[in-house]
Design an enzyme around this catalytic site. Sequence first.
Site, PDB file in Angstrom:
ATOM      1  N   ASP A 181       0.825  -1.213   0.000  1.00 23.82           N
ATOM      2  CA  ASP A 181       0.000   0.000   0.000  1.00 23.82           C
ATOM      3  C   ASP A 181       0.857   1.261   0.000  1.00 23.82           C
ATOM      4  OD1 ASP A 181      -2.447  -1.180  -0.172  1.00 23.82           O
ATOM      5  OD2 ASP A 181      -2.833  -1.225   1.971  1.00 23.82           O
ATOM      6  N   ASP A 215     -10.130  -3.796   2.309  1.00 22.43           N
ATOM      7  CA  ASP A 215     -10.381  -3.266   3.645  1.00 22.43           C
ATOM      8  C   ASP A 215     -11.335  -4.140   4.441  1.00 22.43           C
ATOM      9  OD1 ASP A 215      -8.777  -1.007   3.222  1.00 22.43           O
ATOM     10  OD2 ASP A 215     -10.393   0.010   2.167  1.00 22.43           O
TER      11      ASP A 215
END
EC number: 3.4.23.-
Length: 498
Positions: free
Chosen positions: A356, A418
């Site tokens: 990320d 997520d």
Amino acid sequence: MAVRPAPLRLWLFLHLLPQVYCEYGMVHVLSEKGSSKGKDYCILFNSQWAHLPHDLGKASLLQLQDQTSSVLCSPSDVPHGGFNNQIPMVMRGNCTFYEKVRLAQINGARGLLIVSRERLVPPGGNRSQYEEIDIPVALLSYTDMLDIGKSFGSSVKGAMYAPNEPVLDYNMVIIFVMAVGTVAIGGYWAGSRDVKKRYMKHKRDDGAEKHDDETVDVTPIMICVFVVMCCSMLVLLYFFYDHLVYLIIGIFCLAASIGLYSCLSPFVRRFPLGKCRIPDNNLPYFHKRPQVRMLLLAVFCISVSVVWGIFRNEDQWAWVLQDALGIAFCLYMLKTIRLPTFKGCTLLLLVLFVYDVFFVFITPFLTKTGESIMVEVAAGPSDSATHEKLPMVLKVPRLNSSPLALCDRPFSLLGFGDILVPGLLVAYCHRFDIQVQSSRVYFVACTIERPTSASCGDSSCQLPSASQRQHCASLSARHRANDQPHPPREGAARLRLS
């Protein structure tokens, strides 16, 4: 004499230039005959020219005069009689924004709407020009201008205003509940299947039940291969988005139908009807003689995915099917994929953290446009010919009327990552509770921690209010002040976070 390094000179150049403020607003349009309901359209304005009221009731309702046959760059473009207490709509191009708005103000206009065929950019100028002008000027898209004429005819009135963004977005509450609920249910389901294995390991189940009990234990090698595949796919999507997006949509339809079947099959098996099996045959899959009810369930799940695939761009209701398929897919993945050790959990979270950080914060320094590869792929490239979006997100339309919802982001999004990443950890904690025969203390604690961390993380990632001033980074004074028909290069017209 010492010469400043190139990055320092560029930084000084950008910060010494006057900055252009840009804000989203609305123009409320209705027919002068009063026979139709009004409608809001998106506008992009610069409050340095003139401020817009935050309340529609305080905005002046004035006649919109269609002057899109001209660009309003010379007095000859002004119609006979001028723009007395009107808001003219003129085309963008051929001269500066200042020249247009100055001509409009001199001839009695109370505002100016500049119609643009290209991407909307904030109308810029310099300090002396801002002080001279006291009427609002904004950009309106060409498609919206055509819709105004089609919906309301030639005699229309409009009011320009910029309402504040709501303090609470109810759509975020809905996404929050869906995400946390999926994590909790998926983690509980994954652990409950271990309970069933523990107390029924000496019993024989039928073939379908055995298939449902199959799990995949994730090893460190599998984690590394998975991350490498994610990196490769993300880079390929960045360069070949229009070619690969349909492949991703097809894979999502297939995987979501399998996930929906897996989630609904335990409930269908409880029904007393449809237990009969199809006759003997030599067809693939059907030679196992599945039950009629399970066959009908498979047809139903495939039909739901096909319907979504056909009508996926319908903003009114397609998001409901996408969220249902997405939740089913996430539950299926949480039930099937198992992290057997805490070391595996730590390794997965660590490599995904590096993944990320690199693709969100490092890649802007490597791309020509200065855009993050992760953000560009997730939101869809602005220059995409297909205008398709990746379906691996939960999406909920904004329930509050606001400029941001109307102009830029009509949906709130949450990626599957997520949900799946914390869900795998919650599932591991539940399995650990079962292994040590505790009262699910780790599962409850991890499930409660998930919404707490999500609320803190999501709040830090929220975009600032659209009614707040957002600086637009410009690379030349010419592009800031001139009304060019094409947007500046290198994303100079893009909205930047202040």
